[in-house]
Motif scaffolding. Structure first.
Motif, mmCIF file in Angstrom:
data_model
loop_
_atom_site.group_PDB
_atom_site.id
_atom_site.type_symbol
_atom_site.label_atom_id
_atom_site.label_comp_id
_atom_site.label_asym_id
_atom_site.label_seq_id
_atom_site.Cartn_x
_atom_site.Cartn_y
_atom_site.Cartn_z
ATOM 1 N N TYR A 29 -49.000 -3.903 -12.658
ATOM 2 C CA TYR A 29 -47.810 -3.053 -12.550
ATOM 3 C C TYR A 29 -47.551 -2.776 -11.068
ATOM 4 O O TYR A 29 -47.614 -1.648 -10.598
ATOM 5 C CB TYR A 29 -48.038 -1.744 -13.301
ATOM 6 N N VAL A 31 -45.482 -3.897 -7.190
ATOM 7 C CA VAL A 31 -44.352 -4.518 -6.504
ATOM 8 C C VAL A 31 -44.784 -4.802 -5.077
ATOM 9 O O VAL A 31 -45.708 -4.163 -4.561
ATOM 10 C CB VAL A 31 -43.111 -3.592 -6.491
ATOM 11 N N THR B 212 -46.902 5.492 -1.928
ATOM 12 C CA THR B 212 -47.485 4.167 -1.769
ATOM 13 C C THR B 212 -48.952 4.191 -2.165
ATOM 14 O O THR B 212 -49.753 4.849 -1.523
ATOM 15 C CB THR B 212 -47.334 3.694 -0.311
ATOM 16 N N TYR B 221 -49.412 -5.362 -2.117
ATOM 17 C CA TYR B 221 -48.678 -4.940 -3.308
ATOM 18 C C TYR B 221 -49.007 -3.484 -3.624
ATOM 19 O O TYR B 221 -50.165 -3.088 -3.613
ATOM 20 C CB TYR B 221 -49.031 -5.823 -4.505
ATOM 21 N N LYS B 222 -47.958 -2.727 -3.855
ATOM 22 C CA LYS B 222 -48.195 -1.325 -4.201
ATOM 23 C C LYS B 222 -47.830 -1.107 -5.671
ATOM 24 O O LYS B 222 -47.094 -1.908 -6.272
ATOM 25 C CB LYS B 222 -47.375 -0.404 -3.310
ATOM 26 N N LEU B 223 -48.318 -0.009 -6.226
ATOM 27 C CA LEU B 223 -48.067 0.258 -7.634
ATOM 28 C C LEU B 223 -46.597 0.612 -7.857
ATOM 29 O O LEU B 223 -46.006 1.354 -7.064
ATOM 30 C CB LEU B 223 -48.948 1.404 -8.118
ATOM 31 N N ASN B 224 -46.058 0.070 -8.919
ATOM 32 C CA ASN B 224 -44.692 0.395 -9.326
ATOM 33 C C ASN B 224 -44.778 1.649 -10.201
ATOM 34 O O ASN B 224 -44.979 1.569 -11.408
ATOM 35 C CB ASN B 224 -44.108 -0.790 -10.107
ATOM 36 N N LEU B 225 -44.668 2.783 -9.575
ATOM 37 C CA LEU B 225 -44.993 4.040 -10.246
ATOM 38 C C LEU B 225 -43.827 4.571 -11.072
ATOM 39 O O LEU B 225 -42.682 4.556 -10.619
ATOM 40 C CB LEU B 225 -45.379 5.092 -9.202
ATOM 41 N N PRO B 226 -44.099 5.052 -12.268
ATOM 42 C CA PRO B 226 -43.052 5.742 -13.021
ATOM 43 C C PRO B 226 -42.780 7.101 -12.374
ATOM 44 O O PRO B 226 -43.723 7.840 -12.075
ATOM 45 C CB PRO B 226 -43.674 5.900 -14.416
ATOM 46 N N GLY B 379 -53.704 -0.330 -11.371
ATOM 47 C CA GLY B 379 -52.467 -1.097 -11.452
ATOM 48 C C GLY B 379 -52.381 -1.991 -12.667
ATOM 49 O O GLY B 379 -51.514 -2.866 -12.738
#
Lengths: 280, 556
Positions: A29, A31, B212, B221-226, B379
């Motif tokens: 998860y 990007v 971040t 790559y960083k987490l695509n956080l909700p 992640g």
């Protein structure tokens, strides 16, 4: 009906306010973050000396620039790591042929500091009475050594070290910023890449040297142009460590690249200390 | 803080204006309470107590509530100058000022509160804001809370706010909506039914901006956080004659956080409680399963602050010293367990009941981890778990208590307990501790003026104190306590806990207290063991101390 319509509408709004993130094909998860710095507790910097950063604006069509290069090389020879040089190709200097080493970042700095002539040098981005202290012309740059020595005799406010290791196409840069005095201003760190032994034509006082060896050439600024904030309020003794992983696509040969790290007071732009390393 | 002062000034103005219209403050009434605790402590290398630089530490608070008809307003002043030992981090606690303030207007159908408020949906598995001064915990929401009761038996609550974080407020925004219907009130034909039914459902959403956070092995790559994380729950509360049943199921959306090391697995929790009671007998069985249900308004927060929800504890809240030495801290990231509690009163005049009757209590609780399979790290989904399969044993205890009035002046309570404790629930490695505890508690009403209470405790444990683990609870212990109540006002107590085998420490305490109406003053001197102070499964680490304590509480 009105009585239940409002709660139902509110409930629908609530459920809508819940994000669902989909994973990529590998179940991650994530990007792409771009080059961002990961911060952590740092380790003490061995060298607390005050180094000087000289930004030298040059260009391939500047025939006096090789004299300035030679003068700075001589100073560099005697000072060693106390002097860090970034040679910035002025945005108005189109290449004679071959490699174009102008960068957007270098152009922005030149405009901001009002650099019109080549060669021009700046020492630690010093501002005197509202004017940037520029060393214009090769003779002035030749005499910059005494100012550099004066910087070296001052107590540094921060100490910096930087290391870089290459794995495949990726360069892993780690730097430590140790506060040697209390900080109550925005302290920024800027990371840039320079490259030595770049061969492309250069005008000289005697003509054109088609195989002139250019050193310390700025290839890119890794961080934001004016750096990223380390802290704006902290006590002496605090150590920050930053880590960033990048692909040095701007350089011709990583073996000739240097990572330059310099700390600035973001309010005044003044460089507080600097360090550089080769890419191992 | 400026905002707080401004709002406090506004509160005073509103109150002043209101009282002027309501013909002065005599139109309403003011109630309140005050508490101050002082502590002095000096170094003691045996128990691990440190010198206190300030020499004297102080926690104090004053709660003031003004009520006039449908209107009420309140504020709380708190001071930590500097905070008592164990209120960590000290630099965040220390200070003083208005920590809580609110205005509220309430009628039969509507209650509106603006300011700081405490609220709970159901059992709290998706929302519970509360404060506990002994835990140093206050996760109140600053915002607006509305409760609407359109008809008798129906309550709809809506709220939004930011949680208190020491002397500031967290960035995350919490929104919530909850509805509850009591069928016996709404359906006329069920009004007198033996079957009592209440349904409820709630939803809570928190908003938090981006930040971040990298995968360690892949820092580009960083987490695509909700940014919006939701949690919903449905619950049922029913009873039929002597039988009761409460159950609640909660589910939470993707909520990568420091608690779960930023995994994207959704959370869920189920809690069931069934009971039976009649004269002289009651039995209750509880079961729960919690999977990744840590829910905070700031994802990077750790420790006990900024929880939006609360996972109820199903282990017995012990009060005796050695029984509460190894308290169980609820594992919000994953646990499952059961508890059974039986109370039986042997009737007076029977063979075992004797002249005064005998009370028996049995309690048994087992808590384990989940049976999980790792599928990735930060992640990713993190892990999968089997629903009815258990993991490692976290905690187990069995206790039996017999309380018997021996004659008109003597009452004896005897307790035996067996505990198994896994140090992993406190974040430490190590093998299971097995403890046996015996307690005798004798109360002697000497006469109308004097009452004496004697308590003797023994703890036998297979744990051993080592300098490496530095667990000062380890080993075998004995304890004695004498408490003397003199009239209605004075009391004196002395106690000592001594490690006679495989442990370290001798914790003696002496305290004197005076009660007068709603005021209580206590002065104590002695040694406090380091360890966890837990209330309802929520715990605070308390360091060792050695010195004088003073406490004053009063209300008006």
């Amino acid at each position: 009906m009105k009585r239940i319509a409002i709660p139902i509408f509110a409930l629908a709004l609530m459920f809508a306010s819940c994000d669902k993130i989909e994973p990529d094909a590998n179940g991650n998860y994530t990007v792409y973050a771009g080059p961002e710095i990961m911060w952590s507790e740092g380790s003490a910097v061995a060298d607390h000396g005050h180094n000087a950063l000289v930004e030298k604006y040059t260009g391939p069509r500047c025939s006096n620039c090789p004299n300035a290069d030679a003068a700075l090389d001589a100073i560099h020879e005697s000072l060693g790591s106390r002097l860090v040089v970034m040679s910035i190709t002025h945005y108005q200097e189109e290449p004679l042929a071959g490699l174009d080493t102008r960068t957007d970042d270098g152009g922005e700095w030149a405009r901001y500091f009002g650099v019109s002539y080549r060669p021009t040098a700046m020492l630690n981005r010093t501002n005197v009475n509202g004017q940037w202290d520029l060393f214009v012309g090769a003779p002035a740059i030749s005499g910059i050594g005494s100012s550099i020595n004066a910087v070296g005799s001052e107590q540094a406010k921060v100490a910096i070290d930087v290391t870089a290791t290459q794995t495949g196409d990726s360069t892993d840069i780690t730097f430590n910023v140790e506060l040697l005095a209390d900080v109550d201003y925005p302290l920024n760190i800027t990371l840039a890449v320079t490259e030595d032994s770049l061969k492309y034509p250069q005008l000289t006082p005697t003509g054109t040297d088609p195989e002139y060896s250019h050193n310390h050439i700025l290839r890119e600024v890794i961080t934001d142009l004016w750096g990223v904030e380390v802290t704006s309020s902290a006590s002496a003794g605090k150590i920050y460590q930053g880590r960033i992983k990048v692909a040095l696509k701007s350089v011709e040969d990583v073996k000739n690249a240097h990572i330059v790290a310099f700390a600035t007071d973001a309010a005044t732009r003044q460089v507080l200390n600097c360090a550089q390393c080769e890419v191992e | 803080m400026k905002v707080i002062y401004r709002l406090a000034a506004l509160l005073l103005l509103v109150v002043a204006g209101f009282t002027a219209r309501a013909q002065g403050i005599a139109g309403g009434h003011i109630t309140g309470s005050f508490q101050t605790d002082l502590q002095m402590s000096h170094a003691d290398s045996v128990i691990g107590a440190q010198d206190v630089d300030e020499k004297l530490l102080l926690n104090a608070r004053a709660d003031i509530l003004y009520q006039n008809g449908n209107f009420s307003a309140g504020l709380r002043f708190e001071a930590y100058q500097n905070p008592l030992l164990g209120f960590e981090p000290k630099n965040l606690y220390k200070g003083q000022g208005l920590a809580n303030y609110f205005l509220s207007y309430s009628t039969d159908k509507l209650t509106v509160t603006a300011g700081n408020f405490y609220e709970q949906f159901g059992s709290g598995m998706i929302l519970r804001t509360y404060e506990d001064r002994y835990l140093g915990l206050d996760n109140s929401l600053l915002g607006v809370n509305v409760a609407f009761r359109p008809v008798n038996g129906v309550t709809i609550k809506a709220l939004a706010g930011k949680q208190r974080y020491y002397w500031n407020y967290a960035d995350g925004i919490v929104r919530g909506l909850d509805g509850e219907v009591n069928l016996n009130s709404v359906v006329k034909s069920m009004a007198d039914s033996k079957l009592r039914l209440t349904f409820g459902a709630g939803f809570v959403s928190k908003y938090e901006g981006d930040e971040t956070i990298f995968q360690p092995e892949n820092p580009e790559y960083k987490l695509n956080l909700p940014h919006n994380v939701g949690a919903g729950a449905a619950r049922l509360d029913m009873s039929y004659g002597n039988w009761t049943l409460q159950t609640e199921y909660a589910r939470k959306g993707q909520d990568p956080s420091a608690d779960n090391d930023y995994i994207y697995r959704e959370g869920e929790a189920l809690m069931v409680s069934a009971g039976y009671s009649q004269s002289g007998f009651s039995a209750q069985v509880q079961a729960k399963r919690v999977d990744n249900m840590s829910f905070r308004s700031v994802r990077s927060q750790s420790g006990q602050m900024l929880y939006i929800n609360y996972i109820p504890a199903i282990t017995k809240q012990h009060t005796y010293a050695f029984l509460s030495l190894y308290p169980y801290a609820t594992q919000t990231t994953g646990e499952m367990g059961m508890q059974a509690d039986v109370i039986y009163s042997i009737p007076k005049g029977s063979l075992f009941g004797g002249k005064y009757g005998t009370d028996l209590s049995f309690n048994c609780a087992v808590i384990t981890g989940l049976d999980t399979t790792q599928v990735g790290g930060r992640g990713t989904e993190g892990y999968t778990s089997k629903w009815l399969s258990t993991g490692d044993l976290y905690y187990g205890d069995f206790s039996v208590e017999v309380a018997k009035k021996l004659n008109s002046k003597l009452k004896l309570t005897a307790t035996y307990a067996y505990q198994v404790f896994n140090p992993v629930v406190e974040g430490h490695a190590g093998s299971l501790h097995h403890n046996n505890v015996l307690i005798a508690d004798l109360t002697w009403k000497v006469n109308k003026q004097h009452r004496l209470r004697f308590e003797a405790e023994w703890l036998g444990s297979d744990s051993r104190y080592t300098a490496t683990s530095a667990d000062r609870r380890a080993g075998d212990w004995v304890m004695g306590l004498v408490e003397w109540n003199i009239g209605r006002h004075w009391f004196v107590s002395a106690s000592d806990q001594y490690a006679y085998n495989d442990g370290i420490g001798n914790y003696y305490n002496l305290s004197v207290g005076y009660n007068h109406q709603a005021t209580r003053v206590t002065v104590g001197y002695g040694k406090q063991r380091e360890g966890l102070l837990c209330i309802g499964g929520v715990c605070r680490q308390v360091p060792a101390s050695n010195g004088l304590t003073f406490s004053l509480t009063t209300s008006f």
